[in-house]
Design a protein around this motif. Structure first.
Motif, PDB file in Angstrom:
ATOM      1  N   THR A  37       0.213   0.980   4.686  1.00  0.00           N
ATOM      2  CA  THR A  37       0.010  -0.288   4.966  1.00  0.00           C
ATOM      3  C   THR A  37      -0.720  -1.041   3.596  1.00  0.00           C
ATOM      4  O   THR A  37      -1.283  -2.134   4.024  1.00  0.00           O
ATOM      5  CB  THR A  37      -1.123  -0.371   5.985  1.00  0.00           C
ATOM      6  OG1 THR A  37      -2.307   0.289   5.794  1.00  0.00           O
ATOM      7  CG2 THR A  37      -0.471   0.093   7.306  1.00  0.00           C
ATOM      8  N   ASN A  63       1.310 -10.381   9.025  1.00  0.00           N
ATOM      9  CA  ASN A  63       0.124 -10.376  10.004  1.00  0.00           C
ATOM     10  C   ASN A  63      -1.280 -10.264   9.338  1.00  0.00           C
ATOM     11  O   ASN A  63      -1.422  -9.629   8.247  1.00  0.00           O
ATOM     12  CB  ASN A  63       0.440  -9.350  10.942  1.00  0.00           C
ATOM     13  CG  ASN A  63      -1.029  -8.944  11.929  1.00  0.00           C
ATOM     14  OD1 ASN A  63      -1.820  -8.487  11.731  1.00  0.00           O
ATOM     15  ND2 ASN A  63      -1.012  -9.830  12.946  1.00  0.00           N
ATOM     16  N   ASP A  65      -3.979  -8.634  10.169  1.00  0.00           N
ATOM     17  CA  ASP A  65      -4.648  -7.749  10.748  1.00  0.00           C
ATOM     18  C   ASP A  65      -4.165  -6.350  10.431  1.00  0.00           C
ATOM     19  O   ASP A  65      -4.619  -5.267  10.384  1.00  0.00           O
ATOM     20  CB  ASP A  65      -5.193  -7.673  12.243  1.00  0.00           C
ATOM     21  CG  ASP A  65      -5.918  -9.115  12.208  1.00  0.00           C
ATOM     22  OD1 ASP A  65      -6.776  -9.428  11.843  1.00  0.00           O
ATOM     23  OD2 ASP A  65      -5.663  -9.423  13.489  1.00  0.00           O
ATOM     24  N   THR A  66      -3.042  -6.572   9.738  1.00  0.00           N
ATOM     25  CA  THR A  66      -2.292  -5.128   9.624  1.00  0.00           C
ATOM     26  C   THR A  66      -2.506  -4.446   8.098  1.00  0.00           C
ATOM     27  O   THR A  66      -2.262  -3.206   8.198  1.00  0.00           O
ATOM     28  CB  THR A  66      -0.699  -5.351   9.802  1.00  0.00           C
ATOM     29  OG1 THR A  66      -0.695  -6.025  11.298  1.00  0.00           O
ATOM     30  CG2 THR A  66       0.155  -3.994   9.486  1.00  0.00           C
ATOM     31  N   TRP A  67      -2.483  -5.333   7.293  1.00  0.00           N
ATOM     32  CA  TRP A  67      -2.159  -4.889   5.544  1.00  0.00           C
ATOM     33  C   TRP A  67      -3.715  -4.777   5.286  1.00  0.00           C
ATOM     34  O   TRP A  67      -4.598  -5.573   5.442  1.00  0.00           O
ATOM     35  CB  TRP A  67      -1.332  -5.861   4.959  1.00  0.00           C
ATOM     36  CG  TRP A  67      -0.229  -5.946   5.729  1.00  0.00           C
ATOM     37  CD1 TRP A  67       0.193  -6.891   6.421  1.00  0.00           C
ATOM     38  CD2 TRP A  67       1.015  -5.133   5.408  1.00  0.00           C
ATOM     39  NE1 TRP A  67       1.549  -6.661   6.717  1.00  0.00           N
ATOM     40  CE2 TRP A  67       2.026  -5.625   6.170  1.00  0.00           C
ATOM     41  CE3 TRP A  67       1.207  -4.089   4.310  1.00  0.00           C
ATOM     42  CZ2 TRP A  67       3.207  -4.937   6.101  1.00  0.00           C
ATOM     43  CZ3 TRP A  67       2.418  -3.281   4.353  1.00  0.00           C
ATOM     44  CH2 TRP A  67       3.413  -4.026   5.443  1.00  0.00           C
ATOM     45  N   ASN A  70      -5.264  -7.706   2.035  1.00  0.00           N
ATOM     46  CA  ASN A  70      -4.609  -9.124   2.229  1.00  0.00           C
ATOM     47  C   ASN A  70      -4.694  -9.651   0.752  1.00  0.00           C
ATOM     48  O   ASN A  70      -5.300 -10.968   0.869  1.00  0.00           O
ATOM     49  CB  ASN A  70      -5.342  -9.924   3.124  1.00  0.00           C
ATOM     50  CG  ASN A  70      -5.335  -9.537   4.742  1.00  0.00           C
ATOM     51  OD1 ASN A  70      -4.650  -8.364   4.922  1.00  0.00           O
ATOM     52  ND2 ASN A  70      -5.512 -10.200   5.535  1.00  0.00           N
ATOM     53  N   TYR A  85      -1.326 -14.781   5.166  1.00  0.00           N
ATOM     54  CA  TYR A  85      -1.606 -13.950   6.398  1.00  0.00           C
ATOM     55  C   TYR A  85      -2.076 -14.799   7.546  1.00  0.00           C
ATOM     56  O   TYR A  85      -2.860 -15.708   7.306  1.00  0.00           O
ATOM     57  CB  TYR A  85      -2.660 -13.114   5.792  1.00  0.00           C
ATOM     58  CG  TYR A  85      -2.388 -12.125   4.840  1.00  0.00           C
ATOM     59  CD1 TYR A  85      -1.939 -10.759   5.126  1.00  0.00           C
ATOM     60  CD2 TYR A  85      -2.583 -12.449   3.331  1.00  0.00           C
ATOM     61  CE1 TYR A  85      -1.331  -9.920   3.768  1.00  0.00           C
ATOM     62  CE2 TYR A  85      -2.309 -11.756   2.312  1.00  0.00           C
ATOM     63  CZ  TYR A  85      -1.775 -10.442   2.592  1.00  0.00           C
ATOM     64  OH  TYR A  85      -1.285  -9.679   1.513  1.00  0.00           O
ATOM     65  N   ALA A  91       2.241  -8.580  14.456  1.00  0.00           N
ATOM     66  CA  ALA A  91       2.027  -7.482  13.563  1.00  0.00           C
ATOM     67  C   ALA A  91       3.283  -6.804  13.129  1.00  0.00           C
ATOM     68  O   ALA A  91       3.495  -6.115  12.127  1.00  0.00           O
ATOM     69  CB  ALA A  91       1.214  -6.380  14.069  1.00  0.00           C
ATOM     70  N   SER A  92       4.325  -6.940  14.158  1.00  0.00           N
ATOM     71  CA  SER A  92       5.776  -6.174  13.991  1.00  0.00           C
ATOM     72  C   SER A  92       6.620  -7.226  13.163  1.00  0.00           C
ATOM     73  O   SER A  92       7.726  -6.850  13.265  1.00  0.00           O
ATOM     74  CB  SER A  92       6.267  -5.917  15.163  1.00  0.00           C
ATOM     75  OG  SER A  92       6.083  -7.099  16.033  1.00  0.00           O
ATOM     76  N   PRO A 110       5.757   0.299  12.255  1.00  0.00           N
ATOM     77  CA  PRO A 110       4.521   1.018  11.783  1.00  0.00           C
ATOM     78  C   PRO A 110       4.890   2.380  11.032  1.00  0.00           C
ATOM     79  O   PRO A 110       5.959   2.936  11.245  1.00  0.00           O
ATOM     80  CB  PRO A 110       3.633   1.381  13.110  1.00  0.00           C
ATOM     81  CG  PRO A 110       4.356   0.426  13.997  1.00  0.00           C
ATOM     82  CD  PRO A 110       5.731   0.227  13.716  1.00  0.00           C
TER      83      PRO A 110
END
Length: 273
Positions: A37, A63, A65-67, A70, A85, A91-92, A110
């Motif tokens: 990530t 997304n 919250d995923t990386w 940021n 972002y 997230a997908s 993921p």
């Protein structure tokens, strides 16, 4: 000045599947399975791959919250890309905006996903006419894989030999030619101080003109469901009941019927529309 992290190491080869025809009748343009990530480690290789296939990228939408970290910019091959972002971006899903105003929407698998499921999900995302949205695609791929396993085990117990199943769940072109389906992910709403990506432009080269000779032939959905249940393919039958219209167009759904190994001629007389 300390160099950025992504300048210190060459980008890894991305695990990427892209829909090759640039179809205007699909929800996604492909699938990507990053190894971590960390955007500075994962994104440069992806950017270079998309640059070669679809034109130079100028912006990525991800997304929020995923990386990790940021970062707001990314240096690739002497140019700087903007990274946006958004909490509204699934997230997908990753969206790449190209210099020619084209837009590339990718499923993001993921990193910790099991290899077989990841490959099946990317294959489905890169299938023209895919009907499954990114947030549901891993679940759909998993359900279809489980259905193939159950069907193969049932045939083995009955003394038959398992048939080779396709690599991806059944999909097929199910929307009017030359137009993205209404359910395609819209550009995310911007967070403060960020602007949402521009709308995707229609690919005029994909527009299909229906000739007078072409006819619309349909088969009742319950006929397809019944044929699948007779084979013991209950997971696929459940998927067809959820996702397909009451009357299935044999032309627009030709890829779906082929993947299901169903011949319209064997299902009964189609109805002319």
């Amino acid at each position: 000045m300390t160099p950025s992290t992504n300048a210190l190491a060459p980008p890894s080869t991305p695990r990427l599947r892209i829909e090759p025809t640039r179809s205007g009748r699909t929800l996604l343009d492909g699938g990507w399975w990053p190894r971590s990530t960390d955007p500075l480690a994962e994104l440069p290789g992806l950017v270079r791959a998309i640059d070669r296939l679809r034109g130079p990228i100028v912006r990525l939408v991800l997304n929020a919250d995923t990386w990790d970290g940021n970062p707001r910019s990314l240096a690739v091959d002497g140019r700087v890309l903007r990274l946006g972002y958004f909490t509204s971006q699934p997230a997908s899903l990753l969206t790449a905006i190209c210099r020619n105003d084209d837009r590339v929407d990718l499923l993001v698998v993921p990193p910790e996903t099991e290899a077989g499921l990841a490959e099946a999900a990317m294959a489905l995302a890169a299938t023209a006419g895919n009907l499954v949205h990114a947030p549901r695609l891993l679940t759909a791929a998993g359900a279809m894989s489980a259905g193939r396993t159950d069907s193969a085990g049932r045939r083995a117990r009955e003394g038959g030999s398992p048939r080779t199943a396709p690599d991806a769940p059944p999909t097929g072109p199910c929307h009017p030619a030359g137009a993205k389906p209404a359910g395609r992910h819209p550009p995310p709403q911007p967070a403060p101080a960020s602007a949402a990506p521009p709308p995707r432009q229609r690919r005029t080269g994909d527009v299909h003109t229906v000739t007078p000779e072409e006819q619309t032939m349909t088969i009742a959905r319950h006929t397809i469901v019944s044929a699948l249940r007779r084979r013991g393919q209950h997971t696929r039958a459940d998927w067809v009941e959820r996702e397909l219209p009451t009357q299935v167009d044999t032309t627009r759904h030709a890829g779906l019927l082929a993947t299901l190994r169903l011949d319209p001629a064997e299902l009964g007389e189609p109805t002319a529309g």
